[in-house]
Design a protein around this motif. Structure first.
Motif, PDB file in Angstrom:
ATOM      1  N   UNK A   1       0.934  -1.244   0.104  1.00  0.00           N
ATOM      2  CA  UNK A   1       0.036  -0.035  -0.084  1.00  0.00           C
ATOM      3  C   UNK A   1       0.820   1.198   0.013  1.00  0.00           C
ATOM      4  N   UNK A   2       1.922   1.363   0.948  1.00  0.00           N
ATOM      5  CA  UNK A   2       2.712   2.531   1.045  1.00  0.00           C
ATOM      6  C   UNK A   2       3.448   2.659  -0.308  1.00  0.00           C
ATOM      7  N   UNK A   3       4.110   1.616  -0.947  1.00  0.00           N
ATOM      8  CA  UNK A   3       4.858   1.522  -2.302  1.00  0.00           C
ATOM      9  C   UNK A   3       3.737   2.233  -3.120  1.00  0.00           C
ATOM     10  N   UNK A   4       2.586   1.967  -3.440  1.00  0.00           N
ATOM     11  CA  UNK A   4       1.700   2.421  -4.256  1.00  0.00           C
ATOM     12  C   UNK A   4       1.572   3.902  -4.086  1.00  0.00           C
ATOM     13  N   UNK A   5       1.261   4.046  -2.725  1.00  0.00           N
ATOM     14  CA  UNK A   5       0.956   5.559  -2.106  1.00  0.00           C
ATOM     15  C   UNK A   5       2.115   6.550  -2.612  1.00  0.00           C
ATOM     16  N   UNK A   6       3.417   5.978  -2.496  1.00  0.00           N
ATOM     17  CA  UNK A   6       4.397   6.818  -2.618  1.00  0.00           C
ATOM     18  C   UNK A   6       4.551   6.951  -4.185  1.00  0.00           C
ATOM     19  N   UNK A   7       4.487   6.015  -4.849  1.00  0.00           N
ATOM     20  CA  UNK A   7       4.646   6.131  -6.485  1.00  0.00           C
ATOM     21  C   UNK A   7       3.630   7.018  -7.156  1.00  0.00           C
ATOM     22  N   UNK A   8       2.440   6.480  -6.397  1.00  0.00           N
ATOM     23  CA  UNK A   8       1.218   7.491  -7.301  1.00  0.00           C
ATOM     24  C   UNK A   8       1.435   8.978  -6.890  1.00  0.00           C
TER      25      UNK A   8
ATOM     26  N   UNK B   1      19.048  -1.316   6.205  1.00  0.00           N
ATOM     27  CA  UNK B   1      17.581  -1.006   5.978  1.00  0.00           C
ATOM     28  C   UNK B   1      17.696   0.018   4.919  1.00  0.00           C
ATOM     29  N   UNK B   2      18.318   1.058   4.998  1.00  0.00           N
ATOM     30  CA  UNK B   2      18.107   2.238   3.815  1.00  0.00           C
ATOM     31  C   UNK B   2      18.449   1.660   2.358  1.00  0.00           C
ATOM     32  N   UNK B   3      19.561   0.844   2.390  1.00  0.00           N
ATOM     33  CA  UNK B   3      20.270   0.173   1.101  1.00  0.00           C
ATOM     34  C   UNK B   3      18.983  -0.810   0.607  1.00  0.00           C
ATOM     35  N   UNK B   4      18.737  -1.648   1.486  1.00  0.00           N
ATOM     36  CA  UNK B   4      17.774  -2.640   1.065  1.00  0.00           C
ATOM     37  C   UNK B   4      16.524  -2.019   0.481  1.00  0.00           C
ATOM     38  N   UNK B   5      15.905  -0.916   1.079  1.00  0.00           N
ATOM     39  CA  UNK B   5      14.780  -0.100   0.785  1.00  0.00           C
ATOM     40  C   UNK B   5      14.872   0.296  -0.649  1.00  0.00           C
ATOM     41  N   UNK B   6      16.020   1.129  -0.896  1.00  0.00           N
ATOM     42  CA  UNK B   6      16.465   1.251  -2.564  1.00  0.00           C
ATOM     43  C   UNK B   6      16.409   0.344  -3.332  1.00  0.00           C
ATOM     44  N   UNK B   7      16.864  -0.646  -3.191  1.00  0.00           N
ATOM     45  CA  UNK B   7      17.196  -1.803  -3.861  1.00  0.00           C
ATOM     46  C   UNK B   7      15.751  -2.580  -4.204  1.00  0.00           C
ATOM     47  N   UNK B   8      14.934  -2.703  -3.021  1.00  0.00           N
ATOM     48  CA  UNK B   8      13.775  -3.316  -3.253  1.00  0.00           C
ATOM     49  C   UNK B   8      12.907  -2.419  -3.983  1.00  0.00           C
ATOM     50  N   UNK B   9      12.810  -1.197  -3.822  1.00  0.00           N
ATOM     51  CA  UNK B   9      11.861  -0.337  -4.437  1.00  0.00           C
ATOM     52  C   UNK B   9      12.159  -0.079  -5.894  1.00  0.00           C
TER      53      UNK B   9
END
Lengths: 519, 248
Positions: free
Chosen positions: A9-16, A354-362
């Motif tokens: 949900x947050x991925x979609x919220x942020x991208x939108x 955490x920050x590095x994985x967030x970027x890679x995963x997103x």
């Protein structure tokens, strides 16, 4: 890669929200052009060199048209009209303007169909060259294999292009995959691109087309000898973004620092000018197959890297949406982030992970550009070397696309030959040692790392929704990005933005949009 | 060897053993020839017991050498003179209080990275609200009117603004130091200030990774702050020095 679960949900919220922000600028891309965009068009039509007082010819012609209030039709039309009338090529037209021999607006108007056909021919010649350069790069990669991940990225910054070549060749032989030639410290604020090879500058030398050519030639030689393609990169930021991108595309640079908002925030360049320029600049890079990189590390160099981690994520998402508008493919979006947490903080490594994985995963397809510690690099070169090793560890463990190597002498001087060599040795050892360690690691599902990554994502989504609701320019004006206030009508280069007339023409924009499948 | 309290020599693992560590590169191949070149260079520097313990090929005809050697020279500690900022350092609350008590009005400080320098990390660390490493910047101080002009500010612009704001102090940051550009820039500013009659009217302070107080004094500034300086150091210096000048 280590699996990180993010809230869908947050991925979609942020991208939108980021998409809404980028969409809100469409009017600017549709209805406006800038002086540097027009100069880029002239460069792509084959105009190069300098006139009186060493003023670059693209500037001479654009200033001439601006003075006569004729720029709204686009520089391409006036120059091609003159080229048809005098039966010469655009370069000769520019030279005549440079020596005050002609006034482009008083040359008799030629048959419009004839002018457009001539423009089409000349533009197609340049575009064919750009496609050839792109094909050459792909051939090299076919022959020598793909780039390693993370790729080893180092800078050369001697201030003299010939000295830079020596250092770049040595670095390539040591194992560098990517060479960045740092520009002179003041170049981003010049509203022109200098001409010819340069041997001066502070903290680097100028980005010029000739310097690009010199370095590319040297690196092609080393690539052949080392049987490894060495990528070349420079900086399309500041007041000449699309011109630098055009020069890079012509000379087969492989990557380009090309952030959507860096100039606004960190160089006080007018917001409209920057957004407009990055739009065309990135389209040239998309067309030429150049990998763009973004400058999120700048958000963390003065602000706290833990407290402001979400600003990196937010900027990455905005950069992504603007890149899509210019036709950049996900695998060519080198979004940035940085290893800048205070080493005194307990468990700093868990935060960095955490920050590095967030970027890679997103951004799973993006060749993410990971920037080294700079804020906590000190005169204690031994400690900085250690910090860089930890940074390299996280880079390999999380599979970043590009590792911009830290230098032990970061806080002291531009890298010496030996500093760069030690940095490469450091990275090679850590990359080899960490190897496939990630395959054997699972995160505790409710543990600190997934919780932290999701917190940052949620903060970024909230922030982006706020910006999308109030409008990007309002948010910039209120200092919501990096605590820096930037007014829509303030900053440098604002005068260089102008509305296009109905009969405006930029043949490259039209053709690139068509071929890239952009509306 | 005579051991004197005032004689200073390097300490490796034994008093006064004179052991030093070296790391440098030479345009020579990584070979016995190259290693000898490194050894001879150190010998000509007057060093003894030279041990070139590391040799790394840097390619393109360059080699990195790591060496240990013994120096024969020593320093007489009693003859060392350094110029350091001598005012005591107070925290933000104490500085604000000091200014209220002693000067009774806010002090105006104008900061900038001058000329070609685009690196604001230093000036931001001192001036921005947030500051650096748990020390708030001057913008946060109640008794400072802090104006940060940012990057690439021409000296002329900085001085014009200082005159118009009737500034108490000017803070100049220089981060890029290649080919000693920082010295040229700092000299240009101070010469201009003298020509415009502003030099005596406000404090001139410079900062940056290669700035020392001694260098600053030599260049005609009132103080210089190098690596490891915080807003508290700069703020205390300004407050106390201006107070002293008023009293005099």
């Amino acid at each position: 890669m280590i699996k990180l679960e993010l809230s869908p949900q947050n991925v979609e919220r942020a991208r939108n929200a980021a998409a809404r922000i980028a969409d809100s600028i469409d009017w600017l891309f549709r209805d406006f052009s800038s002086v540097t965009i027009e100069r880029t068009v002239l460069r792509l039509l084959g105009i190069d060199g300098a006139g009186k007082n060493g003023k670059p010819l693209p500037n001479v012609v654009v200033d001439h048209l601006a003075e006569l209030q004729a720029l709204k039709r686009g520089a391409a039309w006036w120059v091609t009209n003159a080229a048809v009338a005098r039966d010469v090529d655009p370069q000769e037209v520019a030279e005549m303007v440079g020596w005050d021999e002609i006034d482009l607006t008083t040359i008799p108007v030629q048959d419009n169909a004839l002018v457009l056909r001539r423009m089409e021919e000349i533009a197609e010649r340049t575009l064919a060259h750009l496609r050839l350069q792109r094909a050459r790069r792909e051939e090299y990669l076919q022959k020598f294999g793909a780039r390693r991940r993370p790729a080893i990225y180092v800078i050369v910054a001697t201030g003299n292009i010939h000295e830079d070549v020596i250092q770049a060749r040595a670095a390539a032989r040591e194992g560098a995959d990517i060479i960045a030639v740092i520009r002179s410290t003041a170049q981003s604020l010049l509203d022109y691109v200098p001409y010819g090879a340069t041997t001066v500058g502070f903290g680097g030398t100028y980005a010029t087309q000739e310097n690009f050519r010199i370095m590319r030639t040297a690196l092609d030689e080393v690539s052949e000898e080392e049987r490894r393609y060495i990528w070349l990169t420079n900086y399309a930021s500041g007041l000449c973004m699309p011109e630098i991108s055009a020069m890079g595309a012509l000379e087969r640079l492989d990557m380009m620092l090309n952030d959507a908002m860096y100039g606004i925030l960190f160089r006080d360049i007018n917001p409209r000018r920057t957004l407009l320029d990055q739009y065309f600049s990135r389209m040239i890079n998309a067309y030429a197959g150049v990998e763009i990189q973004t400058g999120e590390d700048n958000y963390l160099t003065t602000a706290d890297a833990v407290e402001k981690a979400y600003t990196v994520t937010a900027s990455q998402l905005i950069n992504e949406q603007f890149a899509i508008k210019s036709g950049i493919k996900p695998e060519k979006m080198g979004l940035g982030h940085a290893f800048e947490i205070n080493p005194d903080l307990p468990d700093s490594l868990s935060y960095e992970l955490a920050h590095a994985l967030l970027t890679r995963t997103l951004f799973p397809a993006a060749p993410v550009k990971y920037m080294p510690p700079t804020k906590f690099a000190s005169g204690n070169i031994f400690f900085t070397h250690l910090l860089d090793a930890m940074f390299n560890f996280v880079g390999q463990l999380t599979g970043q696309g590009v590792q911009l190597l830290g230098m032990m002498t970061e806080a002291i001087h531009t890298p010496h030959l030996v500093d760069r060599s030690l940095a490469i040795e450091n990275a090679q050892y850590i990359f080899r040692a960490v190897g496939n360690l990630a395959e054997h690691i699972q995160l505790e599902p409710d543990g600190f790392i997934p919780r932290r990554a999701n917190d940052v994502l949620a903060q970024a989504a909230d922030f982006l929704e706020g910006v999308a609701d109030e409008g990007l320019f309002i948010a910039l004006g209120k200092g919501e990005f990096a605590d820096i206030k930037r007014c829509e009508t303030g900053g440098k280069g604002q005068m260089g933005v102008f509305p296009k007339d109905d009969d405006y023409i930029n043949p490259f924009l039209t053709k690139m949009k068509r071929e890239l499948g952009l509306s | 060897m005579k051991i004197s309290k005032n004689i200073i020599r390097p300490y490796g693992d034994t008093a006064n053993d004179g052991k030093m560590q070296f790391s440098f590169s030479l345009p020579v191949p990584a070979s016995e020839y190259g290693k000898e070149a490194a050894r001879l260079l150190l010998k000509q520097m007057g060093l003894q017991d030279i041990e070139v313990c590391g040799m790394r090929d840097l390619h393109e005809g360059f080699t990195h050498f790591i060496a240990y050697a013994t120096t024969t020279v020593s320093i007489d500690g009693s003859r060392i003179r350094v110029k350091v900022v001598e005012t005591p350092v107070m925290d933000m609350a104490a500085t604000d209080e000091y200014i209220s008590q002693h000067i009774g009005r806010p002090l105006t400080v104008i900061g900038a990275c001058i000329e070609s320098d685009a690196h604001t990390v230093g000036i931001d660390a001192i001036m921005n609200m947030k500051g650096y490493n748990h020390r708030y910047g001057l913008e946060r101080y109640r008794m400072f009117n802090a104006i940060n002009l940012g990057a690439q500010v021409p000296s002329e612009t900085l001085l014009a603004r200082a005159r118009c704001e009737n500034a108490d102090a000017i803070l100049v940051s220089q981060v890029v130091t290649q080919k000693n550009i920082h010295i040229k820039n700092l000299t240009h500013l101070i010469e201009l200030a003298e020509a415009e009659g502003l030099r005596g009217k406000m404090l001139f302070i410079c900062g940056g990774p290669r700035i020392t107080h001694e260098l600053a004094i030599e260049l005609g500034y009132d103080a210089g702050f190098g690596t490891g300086s915080y807003a508290t150091d700069v703020a205390s210096f300004i407050a106390i020095t201006i107070d002293e000048r008023i009293e005099n």
